[in-house]
Enzyme design. Structure first.
Site, PDB file in Angstrom:
ATOM      1  CB  CYS A   1      -0.984   0.006   1.150  1.00 57.80           C
ATOM      2  SG  CYS A   1      -0.418  -0.798   2.640  1.00 57.80           S
TER       3      CYS A   1
ATOM      4  NE  ARG B   1       1.903  -9.838   4.555  1.00 57.25           N
ATOM      5  CZ  ARG B   1       0.600  -9.789   4.321  1.00 57.25           C
ATOM      6  NH1 ARG B   1      -0.189 -10.687   4.869  1.00 57.25           N
ATOM      7  NH2 ARG B   1       0.097  -8.856   3.554  1.00 57.25           N
TER       8      ARG B   1
ATOM      9  CD  GLN C   1      -0.615  -9.169  -0.573  1.00 61.53           C
ATOM     10  OE1 GLN C   1      -0.049  -8.085  -0.567  1.00 61.53           O
ATOM     11  NE2 GLN C   1      -1.504  -9.520   0.337  1.00 61.53           N
TER      12      GLN C   1
ATOM     13  CG  ASP D   1      -2.186  -5.392  -2.681  1.00 62.72           C
ATOM     14  OD1 ASP D   1      -3.404  -5.263  -2.440  1.00 62.72           O
ATOM     15  OD2 ASP D   1      -1.291  -5.072  -1.876  1.00 62.72           O
TER      16      ASP D   1
ATOM     17  CG  HIS E   1      -3.685  -0.228  -2.117  1.00 60.88           C
ATOM     18  ND1 HIS E   1      -2.619  -0.975  -2.566  1.00 60.88           N
ATOM     19  CD2 HIS E   1      -3.932  -0.618  -0.839  1.00 60.88           C
ATOM     20  CE1 HIS E   1      -2.230  -1.773  -1.588  1.00 60.88           C
ATOM     21  NE2 HIS E   1      -2.995  -1.591  -0.540  1.00 60.88           N
TER      22      HIS E   1
ATOM     23  CE  LYS F   1      -9.252  -9.901   7.561  1.00 59.75           C
ATOM     24  NZ  LYS F   1      -8.090 -10.728   7.281  1.00 59.75           N
TER      25      LYS F   1
ATOM     26  CG  HIS G   1      -5.826  -2.007   1.921  1.00 58.45           C
ATOM     27  ND1 HIS G   1      -4.487  -1.882   2.130  1.00 58.45           N
ATOM     28  CD2 HIS G   1      -6.403  -1.040   2.676  1.00 58.45           C
ATOM     29  CE1 HIS G   1      -4.253  -0.899   2.971  1.00 58.45           C
ATOM     30  NE2 HIS G   1      -5.404  -0.364   3.317  1.00 58.45           N
TER      31      HIS G   1
END
Length: 638
Positions: free
Chosen positions: A337, A366, A384, A386, A388, A467, A513
């Site tokens: 992000c 991670r 990911q 991913d 935003h 979420k 997200h």
RNA sequence: GCCGAUGUAGCUCAGCCGGUAGAGCAAGCGAUUCGUAAUCGCUAGGUCAGGAGUUCGAAUCUCCUCAUCGGCUCCA
């Protein structure tokens, strides 16, 4: 003695004396119903068959074959197991033993560790208890009496459970079978003889009350079914699931490895795995561009200060890797992000620019605890899909709906069923109550608008916002979170993001997200198990293998190979000096969708003979015809 | 991170109570040129996860470390 009126499930009713046992009422209704009933519902409340009905009521038997019936059966088996354990091993303390999705477990505190041989011994003892036909007797006692009883027996966990009951609970129920007494709400099956099919599966550690600060107990898992046949079917299912395990298939199909020397949780993709991954990622890019996303790319490490600003340093540090460069602290990104925020901040934004949708196939690291790592499904480095989305509060609802649609489409293309969960504010979190409420309400509203069935998962949100999670199941029915949509009012605040509204004033955008497939690695793991490695043609890393019958066809085979390659077919050659049957067997075990046989006949007629993975022979066709076939199937995601 | 189990050739596994390793498949070589799930023969392959200890001697016993598996806790 007064009379009561009992309403039965077939719509009939019967008059009985007050205080009559459920068992007797059922027998007088339908003799047969007693054979398959494990318990019953009186006005919707589950009770034992020995329960005495005092007033007019609706009565419904709970069949052993039903889900509720099976739950009760398994729960009863867990009691029998606890009984067998206590009779076989001195000094064992019992704690809790519920039924679960595929069986049951019971947690014990015991100084020695249970071995697999012990399980057999326990099983044998259980069979004795079953054969003894011991009735389950319910006794209601005062709370104090129960505490006293379990204290005398040294069952400290039971005492703790009793002490933690809400104050208004004055009476509790005990269930007694033979010598064994357990604190239990019930109901239970009438007698141990009703247990026909069970098996103890394994022993594992489990924290008392699921809290890692508590003592670790030994949990014995078992399963039970109404019939031997169902038990066998379940055990077969487990065998099948084992064959589908993505770690096994990953090795067999030469897709990837996780290597000690490299490090735990770090995946190396072999050529075929990398190709599969590329196919998925290409699909992602195409679909995102179609839906108005911008493709962006952030750096792998960002300054420590930035992570302090975002809140990650305070709330996520234990999962992050750090490195120092020229005396400066850098954090390796665990999320994508931050860079996306910087893109937004790179110039003044107008409400006319919104929504902005930044998409990145972002690789994150991670530091997951060692014990949780699991093949491709739980790793330390993953990518990911991913994005935003920065939008005005007004746009939130339609954006969330569009994402939910996108997820639905993706799941359809890849052939998955999924479950939806709404996760709310966790204890460790940042942001104001109002923002959390607003964000949660926005997510919930769009779920309702989309008429999506969902469950609420209290306290399971991200630290920065609530979420929506979409969960897929793997071969062993374990659920894995893939897609997720997270609503975030906090990061825009922390990074002071703004846009100029129609009123000429600065306003704060909202951020979503979201991921669609989630982590590519995890998704691939679930995908491998879902298809048992036999991927649909459009996903298969190798779509066809060319195989010659003898060396004579090699020159022609090379020709066809180049032709197929040029047309974009993912094709391999097997021109080895082996028998055709051998080559077919090998391609079959590699789960390749098409085997293209080339013998003298094919050479003469300039054709190939495709054999499908399912054994079907398509008959000879020209290479261009085969190319057209492959293209057509791929367009349809077959 | 915690509890338990496991770690032997590229893969799947055997190796009892300590006497310095074996099978099948795969691989290499040779023969065979054989049309829809395994052609035959020969050869090569291992610091027995790593380290320390006990012992005349350790794959085997003890301890430590690492990793994997099954769970717990945590998560995409």
């Amino acid at each position: 003695m007064s009379e009561i009126k009992i309403h039965l499930p077939d719509g009939s009713s019967a008059i009985h004396e007050s205080g009559m046992a459920v068992r007797d009422i059922l027998t007088s209704w339908k003799k047969a119903s007693l054979k398959s009933a494990v318990a019953a519902k009186v006005n919707g409340v589950k009770v034992d068959l020995s329960f005495r009905v005092e007033k007019d009521a609706d009565l419904e038997p709970i069949e052993i074959g039903s889900k509720e019936g099976l739950d009760i059966l398994r729960h009863s088996i867990s009691h029998v197991m606890a009984q067998a354990v206590q009779e076989s091993f001195a000094g064992v303390k019992v704690s809790i033993g519920p039924s679960i999705e595929d069986g049951f477990y019971y947690d014990f505190d015991y100084s020695e560790t249970f071995t697999l041989e012990d399980l057999q011994k326990i099983e044998k003892k259980m069979r004795d208890i079953v054969a003894a036909d011991l009735p389950f007797i319910r006794r209601e006692v005062s709370r104090e009496e129960a505490v006293e009883l379990f204290r005398k027996k040294g069952e400290s966990y039971k005492v703790e459970l009793l002490n933690d009951l809400p104050e208004d609970v004055k009476e509790v129920s005990l269930y007694i079978d033979g010598e064994y007494v357990d604190l239990c709400r019930g109901p239970h099956i009438p007698s141990t003889k009703m247990i026909k099919a069970f098996k103890l599966m394994n022993v594992a550690g489990a924290y008392w009350r699921g809290d890692e600060k508590n003592k670790m107990l030994q949990r014995i898992y078992g399963t039970g079914f109404a019939t031997e046949k169902e038990l066998k079917e379940y055990l077969n299912f487990l065998e099948e699931a084992k064959k589908r395990d993505h770690r096994k298939l990953g090795k067999e199909l030469d897709l990837f490895q996780v290597n000690d020397e490299v490090g735990p949780g770090l995946v190396i993709f072999h050529p075929k795995g990398a190709l599969l991954r590329m196919i998925i990622e290409d699909w992602e890019r195409k679909e995102h561009l179609k839906r108005g996303y911008d493709i962006v790319q952030g750096p792998q490490i960002l300054r420590g200060d930035l992570w302090k600003k975002s809140g990650h340093f305070d709330h996520y540090r234990e999962f992050m890797y750090f490195t120092e460069v020229e005396g400066q602290l850098y954090g390796i990104k665990p999320m994508n992000c931050i860079a996306h925020m910087m893109i937004y901040k790179s110039k003044i934004r107008s409400y006319r620019d919104l929504p902005l949708r930044y998409f990145e196939l972002g690789t994150v690291h991670r530091h997951e605890k060692t014990g949780v790592l699991h093949g491709l499904l739980r790793v330390r480095q993953f990518t990911q899909d991913d994005a935003h989305i920065l939008c005005t509060p007004d746009q939130l609802n339609s954006e969330i709906r569009a994402i939910a649609d996108f997820v639905g489409y993706a799941m359809k293309i890849f052939g998955f069923d999924y479950e939806v969960e709404l996760s709310t504010r966790p204890e460790k979190s940042i942001g104001s109550d109002e923002d959390w409420e607003m964000a949660t309400a926005a997510l919930e509203a769009s779920l309702k608008d989309n008429r999506m069935a969902y469950e609420v998962n209290v306290g399971d949100g991200a630290f920065y916002g609530p979420k929506i999670d979409f969960k897929l199941k793997d071969a062993l029915k374990r659920k894995w979170q893939c897609a997720t949509i997270q609503c975030d009012f906090t990061l825009p605040e922390r990074f002071d993001l703004s846009y100029i509204g129609p009123d000429g004033e600065k306003h704060r955008p909202v951020m979503l997200h979201r991921v669609i497939l989630g982590a590519i690695e995890r998704f691939m793991g679930v995908l491998i198990e879902h298809h048992a490695g036999a991927f649909p043609l459009w996903l298969s890393p190798v779509q066809a293998v060319l195989m010659t019958v003898t060396d004579n066809q090699i020159p022609y085979g090379e020709n066809v190979y180049l032709q197929l390659l040029d047309a974009g077919v993912r094709v391999e050659r097997d021109f080895r000096n082996e028998k055709l049957g051998y080559k077919i067997r090998e391609a079959q075990m590699q789960k390749v969708p098409f085997m293209l046989v080339i013998g003298d006949k094919e050479v003469e007629s300039s054709r190939v003979s495709p054999r499908q993975r399912d054994g079907k022979n398509l008959g000879p066709m020209g290479p261009d015809e085969f190319i057209a076939l492959v293209r057509e199937k791929c367009i349809k995601y077959e």
